[in-house]
Design an enzyme around this catalytic site. Structure first.
Site, PDB file in Angstrom:
ATOM      1  N   CYS A 131      55.515  31.057  70.342  1.00  0.00           N
ATOM      2  CA  CYS A 131      56.347  31.314  71.513  1.00  0.00           C
ATOM      3  C   CYS A 131      55.633  30.862  72.784  1.00  0.00           C
ATOM      4  O   CYS A 131      56.223  30.205  73.645  1.00  0.00           O
ATOM      5  CB  CYS A 131      56.683  32.803  71.587  1.00  0.00           C
ATOM      6  SG  CYS A 131      57.863  33.228  72.881  1.00  0.00           S
ATOM      7  N   CYS A 212      54.875  37.946  80.092  1.00  0.00           N
ATOM      8  CA  CYS A 212      56.279  37.997  79.705  1.00  0.00           C
ATOM      9  C   CYS A 212      56.669  39.431  79.360  1.00  0.00           C
ATOM     10  O   CYS A 212      55.873  40.190  78.793  1.00  0.00           O
ATOM     11  CB  CYS A 212      56.523  37.083  78.504  1.00  0.00           C
ATOM     12  SG  CYS A 212      56.282  35.334  78.852  1.00  0.00           S
ATOM     13  N   CYS A 238      47.344  33.286  76.246  1.00  0.00           N
ATOM     14  CA  CYS A 238      48.609  32.597  75.972  1.00  0.00           C
ATOM     15  C   CYS A 238      48.385  31.187  75.440  1.00  0.00           C
ATOM     16  O   CYS A 238      49.270  30.607  74.821  1.00  0.00           O
ATOM     17  CB  CYS A 238      49.460  32.548  77.226  1.00  0.00           C
ATOM     18  SG  CYS A 238      48.721  31.591  78.570  1.00  0.00           S
TER      19      CYS A 238
END
Length: 260
Positions: A131, A212, A238
Site C-alpha cells: 500500500c 495515513c 513507509c
C-alpha cells in the site's frame, strides 16, 4: 563552434552529488545552527533543483517555518495518499497560509494504479508495504524525478530505527538534507513556543506521529513517538526513508570531487 558547445555544457550542467559531497557538508556544518546552515545553502545556490518534502504531521511546522524564514519560494511537496486524516489536509492549508509558503504542491497516486492494485482501497489491511509503495513511494519518486536534492523532516529521537541520522546523506542518487536530524523533542517544543506555531489538531488527542488514517493510532504513555504507526505490523517506515520491496510487476526504472 567548440567554444559555444562548451558554454552550453556549462549551462546545462547539474550537480551530481556523491557521498564525498555529503561527508564534506556534514563536516562543514558540524555544530552550525540549523537556520544559519539553511541560509548558507540557499544563498550559495549549489543544491541544484531542491524541494522540501513534508508530511504536514505533528512536528512539520518547525522545519517549514525554518525554511520559510529563509526563502518562502522553496517548493514544498506533500504526498496525498488519498488515505489522509481530514485534519492533516486542513493543517496543511493552515501552515501554508500562516507561513506564507509561495510554492506548494501535491502529488497523488495514479488512479490507474489504484484501480489495478487497490481497487477496494483495503490493501493497507493485508499488505501495508504494498500500500505504501503505490500510494506514497511511487508518487514521491515522480515528484523527485526532476530534483538534485531534497529536504526531509526526519529526526533521530523519533524512533530507535532513526538513530544517528546525518544532516546530509545520499539517497537514490540525490543529496538528502535532514536539518532536524540532531534535534530532540525539547528543541522542537521550544521552537513551537518561541514562534507560536499552530499545532496539528490530532496531537492533543494522543496522535504523536500522524500518517495515513487507517494505519495510525494513538501513542500510549512511555511509547516512542512513532509507536502508533502500523501498530501490530513489523513495519516502522513507509519506504520513503527505507527501501520497500517493489510490487510484483512494478517498473524498475566513478568518484567525483566534492561539489562543496
Amino acid at each position: 563552434m567548440r567554444e559555444a558547445l562548451r558554454k552550453i555544457d556549462i549551462i546545462d550542467a547539474r550537480p551530481a552529488f556523491t557521498q564525498d559531497d555529503a561527508d564534506a557538508l556534514n563536516e562543514r556544518f558540524k555544530g552550525v545552527e540549523t537556520s544559519t546552515m539553511l541560509k548558507t545553502l540557499f544563498d550559495e545556490r549549489k543544491l541544484g533543483e531542491v524541494a522540501v518534502v513534508s508530511s504536514f504531521g505533528t512536528e512539520s511546522a518547525v522545519l517549514l517555518h525554518l525554511i520559510a524564514s529563509v526563502d518562502r519560494t522553496i517548493p514544498v511537496t506533500f504526498v496525498d495518499t488519498l488515505k489522509m486524516f481530514p485534519e492533516t489536509l486542513e493543517y496543511r492549508e493552515t501552515l501554508i497560509k500562516s507561513l506564507g509558503i509561495k510554492n506548494s504542491n501535491i502529488v497523488q497516486p495514479h488512479e490507474s494504479v489504484l484501480a489495478d492494485k487497490d481497487a477496494n482501497g483495503l490493501r493497507w489491511s493485508f499488505d501495508p508495504d504494498g500500500c505504501c509503495e503505490i500510494r506514497k513511494v511511487e508518487p514521491l519518486k515522480r515528484a523527485k524525478s526532476g530534483l538534485d536534492s531534497w529536504i526531509s523532516g526526519r529526526k533521530a529521537f523519533q524512533s530507535v530505527t532513526r538513530n544517528n541520522i546525518p544532516r546530509f546523506e545520499i539517497a537514490d542518487g540525490l543529496l538528502k538534507i535532514n536539518p532536524l536530524g540532531d534535534w530532540i523533542k525539547d528543541d522542537l517544543e521550544a521552537y513551537f513556543e518561541e514562534h507560536d506555531l499552530p499545532r496539528h489538531p490530532l496531537e492533543e488527542q494522543g496522535y504523536l506521529s500522524v500518517g495515513c488514517a487507517p494505519c495510525t493510532s494513538k501513542v500510549l504513555p512511555g511509547e516512542d513517538p512513532r509507536a502508533g504507526r502500523w501498530r501490530g505490523w513489523d513495519k516502522t517506515e513507509c519506504g520513503i526513508h527505507e527501501a520497500v520491496t517493489p510490487l510484483p510487476g512494478a517498473d524498475d526504472d566513478g568518484t567525483n570531487d566534492p561539489i562543496f
